[in-house]
Enzyme design. Structure first.
Site, short mmCIF file in Angstrom:
data_model
loop_
_atom_site.label_atom_id
_atom_site.label_comp_id
_atom_site.label_asym_id
_atom_site.label_seq_id
_atom_site.Cartn_x
_atom_site.Cartn_y
_atom_site.Cartn_z
N CYS A 92 0.82 -1.21 0.00
CA CYS A 92 0.00 0.00 0.00
C CYS A 92 0.85 1.26 0.00
CB CYS A 92 -0.93 -0.01 1.20
SG CYS A 92 -1.88 -1.53 1.24
N HIS A 382 -9.99 1.96 -0.72
CA HIS A 382 -8.53 1.85 -0.70
C HIS A 382 -8.04 0.87 -1.76
CE1 HIS A 382 -4.51 1.16 0.53
NE2 HIS A 382 -4.73 0.13 1.31
N CYS A 412 0.68 3.03 5.99
CA CYS A 412 1.18 1.72 6.40
C CYS A 412 1.06 0.75 5.23
CB CYS A 412 0.39 1.20 7.60
SG CYS A 412 -1.36 0.96 7.23
#
Lengths: 430, 311
Positions: A92, A382, A412
């Site tokens: 990510c 996301h 993160c």
């Protein structure tokens, strides 16, 4: 060659609205979505036929056929085909990492302008051949005689039709991201209510951003979708309180509402040197100042999987001689509401800051009113590699609205990694 | 002129049957079977519709277009296909569909057409014209959105029947698209930029996304009775594939002419070549081994680009 690093301008961004998994974008590949995001950026800033220094992009869930995803996407846009491109993959953190890479090259004078981008689809996911079947086929291919190949083929079993599907799970622990975060939430004693509150705020802030037209030059409609599909403007603590836990067992505090849903989408950010921006008559939204990555050992040292940003941030602050409180805006990626809250707790915690970060004093609290002011991942969704670009463009625009000030970003990533960065408003920090 | 607006796309299968019926000797004497008379009837068929995003997506995939927020420039032609069939299957139509050869197609995209836009499609045939190898007519298709004409297509069909050799030059009296043959001459010299390997099931896959299930594209067994050794690629697929290959260089508004030459037998290997002279782009598809020309075409922008193309 240049004597000292140049300032790096963020000119603007573009993304497609994020969709929930297996919904409006289920037919769109990563390349389709990345091309759409780049197309919109090209149109917004008049980059047709422009030869940029580079385009760095990536996807977390990637088909083997998409080995040069970003380059192929560039070739599908109206950018000059002579624009080089490469793929980056850092879970990510991909989107923010590409921003740092492009910014660094601009700062060093190696390029004058570039695009950082990312896309991810959980709908058009890469399904692989069954691992055992793949083994048989490869062994058969290595055999020299027809008889040998036939002999290998006798190893085929009906169970081999079951394909290999990508899992949202840590290879070395076997736990899902959510399960890891649930462990963190219970270690840091993060309650259900504060997680739900963070989620509700995320929805309300993003809805308000759309309402006041803030998203107009950040998002371009795609395949009939004009706003992020996951956005619930009428979200409330009462509604969220009704949901059962999805991670951490019956006693768990993490629900489908305070965890990000699987999503599809893509984003892109245009960065340039001050001179390039001037030459092209493009205003500077914000300055990209610095970035930092960190990793923790979640396998052997019992570190929380998603706690690496807690380490990356102080390293970046020390280099810049800043305190955590020196920022006007904070963008902390809401992978899970619990992740954001654990990170904030860690920075406030004397023991963590002393034992783990080696600091005499904790980093301290931040003003929550400055956190994710235009919504976060819980509301927007996301799509892994697209989140960095969403945040960079949105924060740059928020700083441009303010004129001056500083904004921090924290993201993160799987594998125990974290990426942070900070930006300054177009008029500096005064 | 008789103008009819249909409530829904006509079903294709009965139209195939009717369009093919003139093959049966004497059938054209029946009032509902085409093939009598000498003149194309003055009819226009209309249909209001909004493209189905799912279908656009599968079409884009088969033709090689990226999935964008606007339609592939060839897509409205697919939307109009049922109307094309209905025109040709009209009882007053002088020619049976079997044996009609699609020899040219010109598409004019006046602006990009959004996938979600409600469109009105109109199709009308033009008069029969003499041609060196027979007679031609065109199917003119127009797509408008909110009363604004956004897209046009002209498909020229040839019926080989000896023709009127004494009167007309090789390419017919009024070839509008001189550029195409010019382009072709250049293209034959230009190096190929891509090789496409076309699978044996390409005709069936295109049929599934276009609705055009002409037996000559489906399988060797169905193509043979109609005079082809194997199934052949659909000309409009080939045109679409060319535009997909040039997608990043297409202006918002442009005209694209193609001339269909020798059919592409499936499976097969073909070469794609393109070259650009100023704003125009010439392109061609030819056999990978023996250079037999399959298609040549030219793209012309309709408006000056907002910014100069940098090299």
């Amino acid at each position: 060659m240049i004597d000292k690093p140049r300032r790096v301008a963020i000119i603007g961004g573009n993304r497609i609205p994020f969709a929930r998994s297996n919904s409006v974008y289920s037919r769109a590949s990563n390349q389709d979505m990345l091309t759409a995001a780049l197309d919109g950026l090209v149109a917004r800033f008049g980059l047709e036929g422009e030869r940029l220094g580079e385009v760095a992009g990536g996807a977390v869930l990637k088909h083997s056929r998409d080995r040069d995803l970003t380059r192929e996407s560039v070739l599908g846009t109206r950018l000059a085909a002579e624009t080089p491109a490469y793929d980056v993959q850092q879970a990510c953190g991909t989107g923010l990492e590409t921003t740092i890479l492009v910014a660094n090259k601009i700062a060093l004078g190696q390029i004058d302008a570039g695009i950082a981008c990312g896309a991810d689809t959980t709908s058009d996911a890469p399904i692989g051949l069954n691992e055992d079947l793949r083994g048989v086929l490869l062994d058969a291919n290595r055999e020299k005689s027809t008889w040998g190949r036939v002999r290998q083929m006798t190893r085929l079993r009906p169970s081999h039709v079951v394909p290999s599907i990508p899992r949202n799970e840590e290879p070395r622990t076997g736990l899902s991201m959510g399960a890891h975060c649930a462990v963190m939430a219970s270690e840091w004693e993060v309650g259900r209510e504060e997680q739900d509150d963070l989620a509700v705020r995320s929805h309300h802030n993003l809805a308000a951003a759309y309402e006041r037209g803030f998203m107009e030059d950040l998002v371009s409609p795609y395949l009939g979708l004009e706003r992020d599909q996951n956005l619930r403007p009428d979200s409330s603590p009462e509604k969220l309180a009704k949901l059962g836990p999805v991670f951490g067992g019956e006693e768990g505090t993490m629900t489908a509402a305070n965890s990000t849903p699987l999503s599809d989408g893509a984003s892109a950010v245009l960065l340039a040197s001050e001179e390039w921006a001037k030459e092209h008559d493009l205003p500077v939204l914000a300055w990209f100042v610095d970035g930092q990555t960190a990793a923790i050992d979640h396998v052997h040292k019992r570190e929380g999987l998603l706690m690496a940003p807690a380490y990356a941030m102080p390293a970046m602050l020390d280099r810049a001689g800043l305190y955590l409180q020196d920022f006007d805006l904070y963008e902390i990626h809401e992978a899970f509401a619990a992740q954001v809250l654990c990170t904030l707790r860690a920075w406030e915690d004397e023991r963590f800051c002393r034992d783990r970060l080696g600091r005499e004093k904790p980093l301290g609290e931040i003003d929550r009113e400055r956190l994710n002011l235009n919504g976060g991942s819980l509301a927007a969704g996301h799509p892994f590699a697209a989140t960095g670009g969403r945040i960079v463009a949105s924060l740059a625009k928020a700083l441009h609205e303010r004129g001056s000030g500083r904004g921090a970003i924290s993201i993160c990533a799987a594998g125990g990694q974290g990426v942070v960065a900070f930006l300054e408003g177009p008029e500096g920090t005064s | 002129m008789e103008t009819r607006t249909l409530q829904s796309p006509p079903s294709i299968l009965p139209l195939y049957v009717r369009a093919a019926a003139p093959m049966i000797p004497g059938a054209s004497l029946l009032p509902f079977v085409p093939g009598r008379g000498n003149e194309v009837p003055e009819i226009e068929l209309g249909l209001d519709l909004t493209p189905d995003p799912e279908k656009v997506a599968t079409y884009a995939r088969v033709c090689g277009f990226a999935l964008r927020d606007h339609l592939p420039p060839t897509y409205p032609h697919v939307l109009a296909f049922p109307l094309h069939m209905a025109v040709i299957a009209d009882g007053r139509f002088p020619l049976g569909a079997v044996g009609l050869v699609h020899i040219e197609n010109r598409i004019v995209q006046r602006r990009r057409v959004g996938t979600g836009e409600a469109l009105t499609i109109r199709v009308r045939p033009t008069k029969l014209e003499p041609h060196s190898k027979g007679r031609t007519f065109s199917l003119v298709t127009e797509a408008s959105a909110g009363g604004e004409l956004v897209w046009e297509s002209t498909s020229t069909m040839l019926r080989r029947d000896g023709g009127e050799k004494s009167e007309t030059p090789a390419d017919g009296p009024e070839r509008r698209h001189i550029g195409v043959s010019e382009a072709h001459r250049q293209e034959e010299e230009s190096a190929a930029s891509a090789e496409w390997k076309l699978d044996g099931d390409l005709g069936r896959r295109y049929a599934a996304v276009s609705g055009d299930r002409n037996p000559i594209h489906m399988h060797a067994l169905t193509a043979k009775p109609l005079g082809f050794p194997r199934a052949i690629a659909h000309g409009m697929w080939t045109k679409a594939r060319c535009l997909a290959a040039l997608e990043s260089r297409l202006p918002d508004a442009f005209a694209v002419d193609v001339r269909f030459r020798k059919p592409i037998l499936l499976p097969g290997r073909v070469e794609f070549a393109s070259s650009s002279d100023g704003d125009e782009i010439d392109f061609a598809v030819r056999d990978a081994k023996c250079d037999t020309p399959h298609l040549d075409g030219r793209i012309e922008p309709l408006e000056a680009k907002p910014k100069d193309e940098r090299k």
